[in-house]
Design a protein around this motif. Structure first.
Motif, mmCIF file in Angstrom:
data_model
loop_
_atom_site.group_PDB
_atom_site.id
_atom_site.type_symbol
_atom_site.label_atom_id
_atom_site.label_comp_id
_atom_site.label_asym_id
_atom_site.label_seq_id
_atom_site.Cartn_x
_atom_site.Cartn_y
_atom_site.Cartn_z
ATOM 1 N N VAL A 305 0.802 -1.052 0.017
ATOM 2 C CA VAL A 305 -0.115 0.078 -0.056
ATOM 3 C C VAL A 305 0.715 1.076 0.006
ATOM 4 C CG1 VAL A 305 -1.828 1.274 1.096
ATOM 5 C CG2 VAL A 305 -1.750 -1.359 1.233
ATOM 6 N N ASN A 306 0.918 1.917 -1.156
ATOM 7 C CA ASN A 306 1.761 3.222 -1.230
ATOM 8 C C ASN A 306 1.006 3.873 -2.394
ATOM 9 O OD1 ASN A 306 2.408 2.271 -3.854
ATOM 10 N ND2 ASN A 306 4.440 1.197 -2.972
ATOM 11 N N GLU A 307 1.530 5.076 -2.421
ATOM 12 C CA GLU A 307 0.781 6.331 -3.581
ATOM 13 C C GLU A 307 0.719 5.417 -4.989
ATOM 14 O OE1 GLU A 307 2.014 10.310 -5.794
ATOM 15 O OE2 GLU A 307 2.987 9.800 -3.603
ATOM 16 N N ASP A 308 1.892 4.617 -5.398
ATOM 17 C CA ASP A 308 1.683 4.206 -6.608
ATOM 18 C C ASP A 308 0.392 3.111 -6.916
ATOM 19 O OD1 ASP A 308 3.749 5.559 -7.645
ATOM 20 O OD2 ASP A 308 5.119 3.972 -7.267
ATOM 21 N N THR A 309 0.361 2.181 -5.664
ATOM 22 C CA THR A 309 -0.696 1.059 -5.850
ATOM 23 C C THR A 309 -1.927 1.704 -5.698
ATOM 24 O OG1 THR A 309 0.867 -0.484 -4.366
ATOM 25 C CG2 THR A 309 -1.381 -1.023 -4.596
ATOM 26 N N THR A 310 -1.941 2.756 -4.625
ATOM 27 C CA THR A 310 -3.448 3.417 -4.633
ATOM 28 C C THR A 310 -3.937 4.107 -5.872
ATOM 29 O OG1 THR A 310 -2.913 3.638 -2.550
ATOM 30 C CG2 THR A 310 -4.786 5.133 -3.231
ATOM 31 N N ARG A 311 -2.998 4.663 -6.721
ATOM 32 C CA ARG A 311 -3.389 5.481 -7.865
ATOM 33 C C ARG A 311 -4.044 4.466 -8.732
ATOM 34 N NH1 ARG A 311 1.262 7.315 -8.631
ATOM 35 N NH2 ARG A 311 1.981 5.870 -10.239
ATOM 36 N N VAL A 312 -3.064 3.277 -9.114
ATOM 37 C CA VAL A 312 -3.384 2.348 -9.889
ATOM 38 C C VAL A 312 -4.789 1.719 -9.606
ATOM 39 C CG1 VAL A 312 -2.698 -0.025 -10.815
ATOM 40 C CG2 VAL A 312 -1.093 1.936 -10.713
ATOM 41 N N VAL A 313 -5.033 1.220 -8.667
ATOM 42 C CA VAL A 313 -6.466 0.720 -7.937
ATOM 43 C C VAL A 313 -7.482 1.663 -8.356
ATOM 44 C CG1 VAL A 313 -7.554 -0.041 -6.244
ATOM 45 C CG2 VAL A 313 -5.343 -0.704 -6.219
ATOM 46 N N ASN A 314 -7.247 3.024 -7.979
ATOM 47 C CA ASN A 314 -8.414 3.934 -8.343
ATOM 48 C C ASN A 314 -8.472 3.988 -9.716
ATOM 49 O OD1 ASN A 314 -8.578 4.605 -5.653
ATOM 50 N ND2 ASN A 314 -7.126 6.288 -5.657
ATOM 51 N N MET A 315 -7.410 4.006 -10.780
ATOM 52 C CA MET A 315 -7.724 3.937 -12.228
ATOM 53 C C MET A 315 -8.468 2.764 -12.574
ATOM 54 S SD MET A 315 -4.710 4.386 -14.952
ATOM 55 C CE MET A 315 -4.062 2.772 -14.563
ATOM 56 N N ILE A 316 -8.318 1.782 -12.060
ATOM 57 C CA ILE A 316 -8.782 0.448 -12.082
ATOM 58 C C ILE A 316 -10.444 0.572 -11.999
ATOM 59 C CG2 ILE A 316 -9.097 -1.927 -12.050
ATOM 60 C CD1 ILE A 316 -6.072 -2.170 -11.418
ATOM 61 N N HIS A 317 -10.786 1.246 -10.875
ATOM 62 C CA HIS A 317 -11.904 1.356 -10.360
ATOM 63 C C HIS A 317 -12.838 2.269 -11.332
ATOM 64 C CE1 HIS A 317 -12.617 -0.800 -6.947
ATOM 65 N NE2 HIS A 317 -11.619 -0.240 -6.133
ATOM 66 N N ALA A 318 -12.001 3.230 -11.898
ATOM 67 C CA ALA A 318 -12.715 4.040 -12.778
ATOM 68 C C ALA A 318 -12.878 3.844 -14.379
ATOM 69 C CB ALA A 318 -11.985 5.492 -12.566
ATOM 70 N N ASN A 319 -12.395 2.549 -14.636
ATOM 71 C CA ASN A 319 -12.375 2.046 -15.949
ATOM 72 C C ASN A 319 -13.257 0.765 -16.118
ATOM 73 O OD1 ASN A 319 -12.001 1.269 -18.537
ATOM 74 N ND2 ASN A 319 -9.810 1.828 -18.607
ATOM 75 N N PRO A 320 -14.640 0.962 -16.571
ATOM 76 C CA PRO A 320 -15.417 -0.183 -16.543
ATOM 77 C C PRO A 320 -14.954 -1.475 -17.527
ATOM 78 C CG PRO A 320 -15.973 1.456 -18.341
ATOM 79 C CD PRO A 320 -14.920 2.308 -17.256
ATOM 80 N N THR A 321 -13.726 -1.166 -18.226
ATOM 81 C CA THR A 321 -12.967 -2.382 -18.699
ATOM 82 C C THR A 321 -12.794 -3.483 -17.835
ATOM 83 O OG1 THR A 321 -12.227 -1.040 -20.593
ATOM 84 C CG2 THR A 321 -11.108 -2.905 -20.288
ATOM 85 N N TYR A 322 -12.237 -3.001 -16.510
ATOM 86 C CA TYR A 322 -11.812 -3.799 -15.555
ATOM 87 C C TYR A 322 -12.909 -4.403 -14.493
ATOM 88 C CZ TYR A 322 -7.632 -2.005 -17.581
ATOM 89 O OH TYR A 322 -6.786 -1.413 -18.580
ATOM 90 N N SER A 323 -14.040 -4.489 -14.991
ATOM 91 C CA SER A 323 -15.112 -4.860 -14.137
ATOM 92 C C SER A 323 -14.854 -6.395 -13.800
ATOM 93 C CB SER A 323 -16.685 -5.082 -14.822
ATOM 94 O OG SER A 323 -17.525 -5.861 -14.000
ATOM 95 N N ARG A 324 -15.145 -6.720 -12.340
ATOM 96 C CA ARG A 324 -14.663 -7.848 -11.740
ATOM 97 C C ARG A 324 -15.832 -8.840 -11.951
ATOM 98 N NH1 ARG A 324 -13.908 -7.752 -6.139
ATOM 99 N NH2 ARG A 324 -14.835 -5.735 -6.180
ATOM 100 N N LYS A 325 -17.033 -8.522 -12.700
ATOM 101 C CA LYS A 325 -17.976 -9.502 -12.855
ATOM 102 C C LYS A 325 -17.435 -10.684 -13.993
ATOM 103 C CE LYS A 325 -21.655 -6.374 -12.170
ATOM 104 N NZ LYS A 325 -22.700 -5.477 -12.796
ATOM 105 N N PRO A 326 -17.882 -11.854 -13.889
ATOM 106 C CA PRO A 326 -17.251 -12.738 -14.535
ATOM 107 C C PRO A 326 -17.699 -12.478 -16.206
ATOM 108 C CG PRO A 326 -18.084 -13.949 -12.715
ATOM 109 C CD PRO A 326 -18.409 -12.400 -12.754
ATOM 110 N N SER A 327 -16.914 -12.846 -17.107
ATOM 111 C CA SER A 327 -17.264 -12.671 -18.681
ATOM 112 C C SER A 327 -17.911 -13.801 -19.097
ATOM 113 C CB SER A 327 -16.010 -12.204 -19.294
ATOM 114 O OG SER A 327 -14.913 -13.218 -19.174
#
Length: 327
Positions: A305-327
């Protein structure tokens, strides 16, 4: 001004033998873990030469078989100084060699347990210099295996021994037998179409051990492996910003978010993550290795948990491409 002289303890013959054994154990375990040969519950944490590793535990018939090959077969030949090389080989279901991790061994009859050594340049390896060499070899092996392409879902492993010329004709160590002509051809490394990478060597008064990885040129020259050879490649974060990321990057993103949000203690296993995300376990384990190489996970797969990880996780959350729902 005369050079200072310090007394450093060298490595005895028995200690040297133990070091070579430990390097082989560590190498086989590291390859088995990072190339997803066995489930992660069959590994335990261990520190070797200052490096955090996962080591095989003999809890299944398959793991016990691999450990018997090494402990009772390879080490018998090593102790008798008959072993010239041992290869830990990964094959596909067609019997084709995908990767071979080759441990080359040399022997010396040098004597001397303690030496007076100049601090500016020792004449022979000490325990400290041997430990540094071991650490460098293991780190190179980890970097390579974390960056290589994902293996097929179904694969198998075997071991091959090459004997020193002085080995008696009738000698075969436990669990090994003479190879037939077809097997000799299959395990012979041909210059055409293969890449051989050295992970470095470890030297004592009594032994030299070099570790090499051999694989097909097509297999090795993928973007992931090229990254370890110094070529400029987009970072994981940069690739996540792509409007059309690779399937593997998508899984990595989903795994990272799952671990970041997980409240499980201890950290969930690859099988548990695969079940939660409806992904193949082998794909998830490969993603865990890559995320560790990218610096987002610790060796125990806990998020860093650092600035880099938090930034990447927030970016993933904001992008619907990375939805965790099974494809």
């Amino acid at each position: 001004m005369s050079a200072q002289m310090v007394r450093q303890r060298g490595v005895t013959g028995q200690e040297s033998l133990i070091l070579v054994r430990n390097m082989m154990r560590a190498g086989v375990s590291t390859v088995s873990y990072l190339r997803n040969i066995f489930p992660d519950e069959l590994f335990a944490d261990k520190v070797v030469a200052g490096v955090n590793l996962k080591t095989l535990m003999p809890n299944t018939k398959e793991v016990r078989m691999v450990m018997d090959w090494l402990e009772k077969g390879v080490f018998d030949a090593l102790e008798k100084q008959y072993l010239k090389a041992m290869s830990f080989v990964i094959l596909d279901t067609c019997g084709e060699v995908r990767e071979s991790y080759d441990f080359h061994v040399g022997y010396s009859d040098e004597e001397g347990v303690e030496m007076m050594l100049d601090v500016t340049g020792s004449q022979a390896p000490t325990k400290e210099t041997v430990a540094k060499s071991m650490k460098l070899v293991l780190r190179k092996l980890i970097t390579l295996t974390q960056s290589m392409p994902e293996l097929p879902e179904r694969r198998t492993v075997t071991m091959k021994i090459v004997y020193d010329p002085k080995t008696p004709e009738e000698y075969e160590p436990p669990f090994f037998s003479a190879a037939g002509e077809e097997e000799r051809k299959r395990f012979t490394h041909h210059d055409n179409g293969i890449v051989e990478l050295s992970m470095g060597d470890v030297k004592t008064h009594y032994h030299t051990m070099e570790l090499r990885c051999v694989a097909s040129r097509q297999w090795m020259e993928t973007p992931q492996v090229s990254q370890t050879q110094g070529e400029s490649q987009p970072t994981f974060e940069a690739r996540l910003r792509n409007t059309n990321p690779s399937p593997q990057d998508v899984v990595c993103a989903q795994v990272l978010v799952h671990l970041f949000e997980s409240s499980q203690t201890p950290t969930p296993t690859a099988s548990q993550i695969a079940s939660a995300l409806s992904k193949p376990p082998n794909t998830v384990r490969h993603s865990l290795s890559q995320l560790q190489a990218y610096g987002f996970l610790s060796p125990s797969h806990k998020p860093i948990v650092n600035e880099d990880t938090t930034r990447v996780v927030n970016m993933i959350h904001a992008n619907p491409t990375y939805s965790r729902k099974p494809s």
